[in-house]
Design a protein around this motif. Structure first.
Motif, mmCIF file in Angstrom:
data_model
loop_
_atom_site.group_PDB
_atom_site.id
_atom_site.type_symbol
_atom_site.label_atom_id
_atom_site.label_comp_id
_atom_site.label_asym_id
_atom_site.label_seq_id
_atom_site.Cartn_x
_atom_site.Cartn_y
_atom_site.Cartn_z
ATOM 1 N N VAL A 173 7.017 -7.680 4.924
ATOM 2 C CA VAL A 173 7.677 -6.803 5.889
ATOM 3 C C VAL A 173 6.666 -5.757 6.353
ATOM 4 N N ASP A 174 6.339 -5.779 7.629
ATOM 5 C CA ASP A 174 5.403 -4.819 8.205
ATOM 6 C C ASP A 174 6.210 -3.646 8.761
ATOM 7 N N THR A 175 5.987 -2.459 8.190
ATOM 8 C CA THR A 175 6.763 -1.276 8.576
ATOM 9 C C THR A 175 6.081 -0.439 9.649
ATOM 10 N N SER A 176 4.984 -0.932 10.220
ATOM 11 C CA SER A 176 4.214 -0.123 11.162
ATOM 12 C C SER A 176 5.064 0.421 12.296
ATOM 13 N N ASP A 177 5.984 -0.391 12.783
ATOM 14 C CA ASP A 177 6.815 0.014 13.921
ATOM 15 C C ASP A 177 8.290 0.128 13.547
ATOM 16 N N LEU A 178 8.561 0.298 12.241
ATOM 17 C CA LEU A 178 9.948 0.391 11.784
ATOM 18 C C LEU A 178 10.264 1.803 11.321
ATOM 19 N N ASN A 179 11.496 2.257 11.593
ATOM 20 C CA ASN A 179 11.965 3.483 10.953
ATOM 21 C C ASN A 179 12.690 3.103 9.657
ATOM 22 N N ASP B 87 4.112 -3.996 3.981
ATOM 23 C CA ASP B 87 2.804 -3.834 4.605
ATOM 24 C C ASP B 87 2.854 -2.781 5.708
ATOM 25 N N CYS B 88 1.684 -2.376 6.166
ATOM 26 C CA CYS B 88 1.593 -1.417 7.264
ATOM 27 C C CYS B 88 0.157 -1.418 7.788
ATOM 28 N N ARG B 89 0.011 -1.218 9.079
ATOM 29 C CA ARG B 89 -1.331 -1.163 9.659
ATOM 30 C C ARG B 89 -2.093 0.057 9.138
ATOM 31 N N GLU B 90 -3.396 -0.097 9.060
ATOM 32 C CA GLU B 90 -4.234 0.963 8.504
ATOM 33 C C GLU B 90 -4.141 2.249 9.319
ATOM 34 N N VAL C 139 -1.655 3.321 11.076
ATOM 35 C CA VAL C 139 -0.349 3.961 10.878
ATOM 36 C C VAL C 139 -0.302 4.641 9.513
ATOM 37 N N LEU C 140 -0.864 3.992 8.492
ATOM 38 C CA LEU C 140 -0.925 4.628 7.169
ATOM 39 C C LEU C 140 -1.705 5.938 7.240
ATOM 40 N N LEU C 141 -2.813 5.931 7.954
ATOM 41 C CA LEU C 141 -3.613 7.148 8.080
ATOM 42 C C LEU C 141 -2.811 8.241 8.774
ATOM 43 N N ARG C 142 -2.070 7.863 9.818
ATOM 44 C CA ARG C 142 -1.264 8.865 10.514
ATOM 45 C C ARG C 142 -0.175 9.423 9.606
ATOM 46 N N ARG C 143 0.454 8.573 8.816
ATOM 47 C CA ARG C 143 1.508 9.036 7.924
ATOM 48 C C ARG C 143 0.966 10.006 6.881
ATOM 49 N N PHE C 144 -0.193 9.693 6.296
ATOM 50 C CA PHE C 144 -0.779 10.606 5.314
ATOM 51 C C PHE C 144 -1.217 11.910 5.971
ATOM 52 N N SER C 145 -1.700 11.833 7.195
ATOM 53 C CA SER C 145 -2.128 13.043 7.893
ATOM 54 C C SER C 145 -0.937 13.927 8.220
ATOM 55 N N PRO D 169 0.809 -1.218 0.000
ATOM 56 C CA PRO D 169 0.000 0.000 0.000
ATOM 57 C C PRO D 169 0.842 1.267 0.000
ATOM 58 N N SER D 170 0.287 2.318 -0.554
ATOM 59 C CA SER D 170 0.939 3.633 -0.563
ATOM 60 C C SER D 170 1.216 4.075 0.868
ATOM 61 N N GLY D 171 2.419 4.580 1.100
ATOM 62 C CA GLY D 171 2.779 5.057 2.429
ATOM 63 C C GLY D 171 3.427 4.018 3.312
ATOM 64 N N ALA D 172 3.490 2.759 2.849
ATOM 65 C CA ALA D 172 4.064 1.703 3.684
ATOM 66 C C ALA D 172 5.579 1.655 3.606
ATOM 67 N N GLY D 173 6.162 2.210 2.524
ATOM 68 C CA GLY D 173 7.609 2.195 2.394
ATOM 69 C C GLY D 173 8.109 1.451 1.170
ATOM 70 N N ARG D 174 7.244 1.263 0.179
ATOM 71 C CA ARG D 174 7.642 0.530 -1.020
ATOM 72 C C ARG D 174 8.775 1.222 -1.765
#
Length: 304
Positions: free
Chosen positions: A144-150, A97-100, A102-108, A19-24
């Motif tokens: 790879v879930d980037t929700s908690d990764l820098n 991948d990324c949790r929904e 977290v994606l919302l927070r990144r776009f915000s 998904p967009s914003g996950a770090g692809r």
């Protein structure tokens, strides 16, 4: 129709999606640093032609997402099936991948519009995209879930899965330049060697450059050369492992003198040779000498 690879070599292909914003995009950049040939947002209908013929010399990483011109869930799943069955091709699907939430927070935080909902709220676009990608996510070989990764942790995770067994290489470029023309772009460390004895004032050395043994010997004969060079080499040896651990793929070191012909060239050659003897991946560039060789400018006769 796709043809088999030629010459018996396996073509390693990584399909990178998510998904967009996950770090692809970050993942694509990491694979490029790992010496993959990378192509982002390639239309699916061009992929068969890209892979026809001989296997590539480098592994191939292809970025695929919902912004691709001809993207469809069914189309991408069909392509995954076709590549998986293709003789001579080793396919890996890397899903970032990324949790929904977290994606919302990144776009915000970035105030970006979501590509799946440019005129609506990012949450609507995120939901649409995750729905489109759910079946593709289920086909992932590596997730790879980037929700908690820098960014650095994401790089380390991708390297853990896909880096060569010897680990990612750190390429070093050592270059010489003239201060009269300014610092080279993209340089990381700069050393001024204008304090060393200038071969320009020796008539028999004036028209030579720092690659010549006589010029190099003249520069090395300065009593300040050895302690200066030893400290530069020690500093470089100290920093290279740190840069590598940080995930840096390239380090550029520059030596500058007045004309970029004698002292800086001799120092660049000496450091590059010392690093190469230690097994480092090193390239050399002499900016001013290259330009003079190409006829890009008239040689400056002011002292080096």
């Amino acid at each position: 129709m796709m043809t088999d690879s030629i010459g018996g070599r396996q073509a390693q292909v990584i399909l990178v999606t998510g998904p967009s914003g996950a770090g692809r995009s970050t993942a694509i950049n990491v694979l490029e640093d790992l010496q993959f040939e990378t192509i982002d947002n390639l239309p699916l209908n061009l992929l068969p032609r890209l892979l026809d013929g001989p296997a590539p010399n480098r592994p191939l990483a292809l970025g695929i997402d919902t912004r691709n011109r001809d993207f469809s869930t069914a189309g991408l799943l069909d392509m995954i099936d076709r590549l998986s069955r293709r003789p001579g091709t080793e396919l890996t699907v890397l899903y970032i991948d990324c949790r929904e939430d977290v994606l919302l927070r990144r776009f915000s935080e970035t105030r970006r519009r979501h590509p799946m909902a440019p005129a609506e709220s990012p949450g609507i676009g995120i939901a649409r995209e995750l729905s489109l990608l759910s079946d593709i996510r289920g086909r992932a070989d590596i997730l790879v879930d980037t929700s908690d990764l820098n960014v650095h942790q994401l790089r380390a995770e991708i390297e853990r899965w896909l880096a060569p067994a010897s680990g990612p290489a750190l390429a070093v470029t050592v270059q010489s330049f003239s201060y009269k023309r300014g610092l080279p772009r993209g340089i990381d460390m700069v050393f001024d060697c204008r304090f060393l004895a200038n071969p320009y004032w020796q008539p028999d050395l004036r028209d030579l450059d720092g690659r010549d043994a006589a010029v190099a010997a003249h520069v090395r004969a300065d009593a300040r050369f050895a302690p200066f060079f030893e400290r530069v080499l020690d500093l470089t040896q100290l920093l290279l492992p740190a840069y590598r651990e940080e995930g840096k793929a390239h380090l550029s070191i520059g030596f500058g003198c007045t004309g970029g012909q004698h002292r800086s060239v001799a120092l660049a050659e000496a450091l590059a040779m010392a690093l190469a003897e230690q097994g480092q991946q090193v390239s050399i560039r002499h900016r001013e000498l290259e330009e003079r060789l190409q006829g890009g400018r008239v040689a400056d006769k002011r002292p080096d």
